[in-house]
Design a protein around this motif. Structure first.
Motif: not given
Lengths: 645, 221, 253
Positions: B77-88
């Motif tokens: 989840v945290i790995w995804l969250a990092i990518d998700n935050a970067r995507a913005r």
């Protein structure tokens, strides 16, 4: 006026039996081996139906293709907005359709001003287009049993139109676009987005490349190749308010024209009968309501002038179903030019409805009573929704208000049977050329023509030119003709930016549109056209003295500068359109000269003097253009007064 | 990259792992709650259950299971969250809004699942230290064994409140989490999917209220 | 018909991709409620030009909701407040006199700002290029009726095919994910018999490309569906996801 009958206007149509001509021609075409195809570089400008299909198909064959669009993505091309459908002579409905009948309907619909050979080829390959689109995954409407559904369109008595809800153009474009992206994926096609084509590079009389301006950086560059294919659409935006997208323009074809390509039949413009009427001064464009609506909608106006009653309160006896009364056989399904002109007549007579009195009703009351609201919703739901959004009126309850609007241009760069212009190496496809529709285009035929040209014609017909010039290499970047063209474009851009006057580009474009709509719209007179030319010249002078472009730099995205280039060309092109309309002393299809009409107000052709293509050569801005004629011979259809009664 | 790392490091692969581990943790929560609820019984049921649990092999299995699933769930989840935050991208929005017409709770839960999870990490550490690591002490507790120990601790308003909040956050986290897990498996059905969504939300509510009931009951005496 | 209203607009201005941007406030007075939001911006731009100020750049073309060119955030809502609507079809009658509107570009790492409200969406084309097609060369298609496709199937495939590639789903997603865009194309082709041969390879390539381009993952907040002007359902994400997992873990692609 100079008139010439010139050898350049040999359409090079094959001879012999009509049905065999395309097959015979294909059989005689010089083939290029698969390995050698890699050696040729072809530029395709525009990524609408014609451009995307041409680039994809040439890529599939193995040519090196560069596809160019000024959009951010090929999918934005205005083909996307075509609503109603695409014709094909499949005869799936068993209602008597055939290649010959589609050919005949198209020739007749065009008021006998198109080439028989071209139109027959179009009808012939139409069926293959549907096959290709289905294979790409285009979700056409289907019957419950899984077979393709059809509907009927104006000007014909069979159901041969394939459709995907009211978004047929969108789905066909996405089909062509997906094939194009497949070639991008495979490396055969290089896609250039945000590039505006601002000139054709001509060297020793042949087209050898184009000049592109990068819209994001302003950088102007040359791109040279073995052949150039223009698929850059039509010029309806010369009227400012039209159903075309805001960016549609004449620049690519006009600048090719200035470099020597003849422009054919510019006066053949189509005013589409079913559009949402103009509301106010600030309106930026007009929205089309698909012609398919006339399948179920009935067109009428109150018999009484200035009838104050709401449409629902007007009894049958007081309603004038003018199309049904005047044309009992075709009724509401008459061709577009006829429907538009009649809407204008009733409005001119003071029977128009709405605040501006420039509208007629398109009424679904009877269809809803007969079929139920759900069926109507299934057929036209998205169109009704679009109408409601724009007008804030519910068309299920009150009739739609519609009025004609500029929509399509049948004229375009002159091309021969191989779709090559008189400038060797410059091919022109789709709406950008003049070829297949004559003086009026039938509904659902534009998609057919764009895709026929791209998928099934150009892949064959480009071969001979490439082969003939096989020993030649594309021009180098430092070739004087390349440098010169680039520098001319840069200079023009600088000149535009330096004017720094008072008026916005849009305000001048809007004024041009008003002149055009008034004098060169649905009906024209010699006098009005002369007047229009004067006004256009004055407006052009005004533009070059007083336009203001902001930002004043050209090195970032500058949409005002983009528009300025386009409007500058419209201001020159408009004059040619008037010249052509004035020279064509007859009425035919969408070109209606008030001096030439039957007692019933129908278009009166003059086959003896005007059964020709009028292709104009450029003689300088503001100079009288040079007329070249290509005679139209009709061997297989008899020229008659078009009747839809 | 090998097929396995490629597959599992893809968004869908990570989601799949997060979903599987998440659902395992939900099953654990159900069992955990069923055990906990025995505290309401005045008899020694709770203590017997605790003893049986800790004497048997089940506890080891549970510990190992949790030691794998919990960190794995977090990591994915945290790995995804990092990518998700970067995507913005570098700039975010000045103004936030939505056009959703679904229930407010569903929308809010779906957007705050991650934050709930971060709170739960802290809560879990405290909880494990508080009870699991004090297990010997609890069992030997003179005034009522395990049950007495729990009641004594949660009667402290600070602890009691923390556990109420923790329970509600668990519920909030899986309110969206359960249905999202099924989505991550690609489950989609016109009839069953709404059922899964409702069941998930219902289960989340039951778990939250069930866990919270214990400290509430104890605090109210 | 309709009254005129006055508004305050807070618009993102950024002269170029690398320039620093900032919000700029403009008062717009007495605009007709019958015009569209873009026509209101046209009016603002005409005024700005006459005042010697650079006009606000925004992308647009067809102005009838089909080309997918236009789109920006109005008060945090992609394409503005109306459901199933592109911003070119959004009319001013939707707003009240005195409204304060924050107008921002789509924000996503994969959509860099070009100028003001214009962003570069080339990444969406790259996703399509990564297999968003049926590999069929022109000329070798069988007769269109050779393969019957049920009406419901065709209609459902159309629902997915209606995507106009505007990027609102990405803009509205808290993760700037292109899952709805990607899944709609995957789903359309997976519905149809013509799309079957490449079904598994297609979804794997397109999903991986989406991830590689810097879009986020799906957290199932469903904001994409709500923002989509063509109202494309999130069910396509579930379906494509199942195809992806099947391709990866069952077929071992």
């Amino acid at each position: 006026m100079t008139e010439q009958t010139d050898r350049v206007l040999d359409g090079k149509c094959p001879t012999g039996p009509l049905a065999d001509r395309w097959t015979k021609h294909k059989g005689s075409i010089q083939l290029i081996g698969p390995i050698n195809k890699r050696k040729y570089h072809i530029i395709v400008v525009g990524t609408g139906l014609a451009g995307a299909s041409a680039a994809a198909t040439l890529g599939e064959l193995g040519y090196r293709v560069t596809a160019v669009t000024y959009h951010d993505s090929p999918r934005r091309a205005h083909s996307v907005a075509a609503q109603g459908g695409i014709n094909a002579a499949k005869n799936y409905q068993n209602d008597g359709d055939s290649t010959h009948r589609l050919f005949y309907d198209t020739i007749k619909g065009g008021d006998y001003r198109a080439r028989e050979s071209n139109v027959y080829r179009l009808a012939e390959v139409s069926a293959n287009i549907i096959d290709q689109a289905v294979a790409q995954g285009v979700p056409f409407a289907r019957e419950y049993g899984g077979a393709l559904a059809n509907r009927t369109f104006g000007g014909v008595l069979v159901s041969r139109t394939f459709y995907a809800r009211g978004q047929t153009g969108q789905q066909l474009l996405y089909g062509a676009y997906s094939s194009l992206m497949r070639q991008v994926d495979g490396g055969n096609v290089t896609l250039l987005t945000y590039k505006d084509m601002l000139d054709v590079i001509v060297s020793e009389g042949e087209a050898r490349g184009v000049v592109l301006r990068d819209l994001k950086t302003g950088k102007v560059d040359a791109l040279t190749a073995d052949a150039v294919v223009l698929c850059t659409g039509g010029y309806s935006n010369v009227f400012y308010l039209s159903t075309n997208a805001k960016k549609c323009n004449v620049t690519a074809t006009w600048r090719a024209h200035k470099k020597g390509a003849t422009f054919a039949n510019p006066c053949y413009t189509q005013i589409h009968p079913t559009c949402i009427p103009q509301e106010g001064e600030d309106q930026s464009k007009l929205t089309l309501m698909s012609e398919s609506l006339r399948n179920d909608g009935r067109v009428w106006v109150p018999r009484k002038k200035d009838d104050p009653r709401a449409p629902a309160d007007i009894p049958e006896a007081d309603r004038y179903y003018y199309l049904e009364e005047k044309y009992p056989t075709f009724g509401n399904m008459v061709p577009r030019d006829v429907a538009s002109r009649n809407a204008k007549y009733v409005c001119d007579d003071g029977q128009g409805v709405g605040a501006t009195k420039q509208a007629v009703y398109l009424d679904f009351k009877d269809a809803i009573a007969r079929l139920g609201e759900d069926t109507i919703r299934a057929r036209y739901g998205n169109l009704f929704q679009m109408y409601e959004k724009i007008v804030a009126d519910n068309p299920y309850k009150t009739p739609m208000k519609i009025y004609p609007a500029p929509h399509y241009s049948m004229g375009g760069l002159w091309v021969d049977y191989d779709l090559m212009s008189n400038l060797p190496g410059l091919f022109v496809l789709g709406e950008a050329n003049f070829s297949d529709h004559g003086a009026n285009r039938l509904g659902a035929s534009a998609l057919m023509q764009g895709l026929a040209d791209g998928y099934f014609v150009i892949p064959y017909t480009i071969g001979p030119y490439l082969h003939a010039n096989r020993a030649r290499k594309p021009l180098a970047a430092d070739h004087p003709d390349v440098r010169g063209t680039v520098e001319a474009v840069e200079a023009k851009t600088k000149r535009l930016l330096a004017i720094n006057g008072k008026r916005s580009v849009d305000s001048i474009h809007r004024e041009l549109g008003m002149v055009m709509l008034d004098k060169v719209g649905m009906s024209r007179t010699a006098e009005g056209l002369t007047e229009a030319i004067e006004k256009i010249r004055a407006l052009r002078a005004e533009f070059w003295e007083n336009v203001r472009i902001l930002p004043t730099e050209g090195d970032t995205l500058n949409m005002e500068l983009e528009k300025a280039h386009r409007v500058a060309d419209f201001l020159e092109f408009a004059e040619l359109l008037c010249h052509d309309a004035r020279a064509r002393n007859e009425s035919c299809g969408g070109h209606f000269r008030e001096e030439h009409q039957t007692p019933e107000g129908e278009a009166l052709r003059d086959d003896e003097n005007f059964a020709h293509v009028a292709a104009w050569g450029f003689a300088g801005v503001g100079e009288t253009p040079v007329l070249h004629k290509e005679r139209l011979d009709f061997e297989f259809v008899k020229l008659t007064q078009r009747s839809y009664k | 990259m090998s097929w396995l790392t490629r597959s599992l490091s893809s968004f869908s692969g990570r989601k799949l792992l997060a979903a599987v581990t998440g659902l395992v943790l939900v099953v654990f929560l159900i069992i955990h709650l069923l055990g906990n609820l025995q505290i309401f019984s005045d008899s020694d049921a709770f203590n017997h259950y605790a003893k049986a649990l800790h004497d048997g092999p089940l506890i080891l299995l549970g510990d190992i299971g949790l030691a794998i699933t919990f960190p794995l769930h977090m990591a994915m989840v945290i790995w995804l969250a990092i990518d998700n935050a970067r995507a913005r991208g570098p700039a975010g929005y000045k103004k936030h809004g939505t056009k959703q017409t679904r229930g407010f709770a569903s929308v809010l839960a779906s957007k705050t699942t991650l934050y709930g999870g971060l709170v739960l990490i802290a809560f879990t550490i405290i909880h494990v230290w508080h009870f699991r690591l004090h297990h010997e002490e609890m069992q030997a507790f003179a005034a009522g064994g395990n049950r007495g120990y729990v009641i004594q601790e949660l009667a402290n308003p600070g602890w009691g409140l923390l556990y109420i909040v923790g329970s509600l956050v668990v519920g909030w986290h899986i309110f969206h989490g359960i249905q999202a897990s099924f989505r991550s498996f690609g489950v989609n059905h016109p009839r069953y999917t709404p059922l899964i969504v409702r069941t998930g939300m219902g289960l989340a509510t039951v778990l939250a209220l069930g866990f919270a009931a214990i400290p509430v009951w104890i605090l109210l005496g | 018909m309709g009254d005129t209203i006055s508004l305050t607009l807070e618009v993102w201005r950024q002269p170029g991709p690398l320039a620093k941007g900032r919000f700029q406030t403009y008062e717009v007075k007495d605009v007709s409620q019958n015009i569209s939001f873009l026509e209101m911006l046209d009016l603002l731009n005409q005024r700005l030009i006459s005042e010697g100020i650079e006009p606000v750049h925004f992308e647009h073309d067809c102005r009838e909701g089909i080309c997918g060119s236009c789109g920006f955030m109005i008060n945090g809502q992609a394409h503005g407040p109306d459901l199933g609507t592109t911003v070119c079809q959004l009319h001013m009658r939707r707003f009240k006199n005195g409204d304060h509107l924050v107008v921002e570009p789509w924000r996503a790492r994969a959509f860099p700002v070009i100028r003001d409200l214009v962003v570069d969406r080339a990444s969406l084309d790259k996703i399509i290029a990564a297999g968003g097609y049926n590999s069929v060369n022109c000329g070798n298609a069988p007769d269109a009726n050779a393969m019957p496709i049920g009406r419901d199937t065709a209609e459902e495939a159309f629902d997915a095919a209606a995507c106009i590639g505007c990027g609102a789903c990405v803009a509205a997603c808290k993760n700037a994910s292109a899952m709805l865009f990607t899944s709609a194309k995957v789903g359309q082709l997976a519905m149809l018999p013509q799309g079957q041969p490449e079904r598994s390879h297609r979804v794997v390539r397109m999903y991986d490309e989406m991830q590689a381009l810097g879009f986020g993952a799906c957290s199932w907040t469903q904001d994409c569906e709500a923002a989509c002007p063509k109202e494309i359902s999130v069910k396509w994400i579930s379906r494509a996801k199942r195809d992806y997992l099947k391709a990866r873990f069952k077929e071992g692609l």
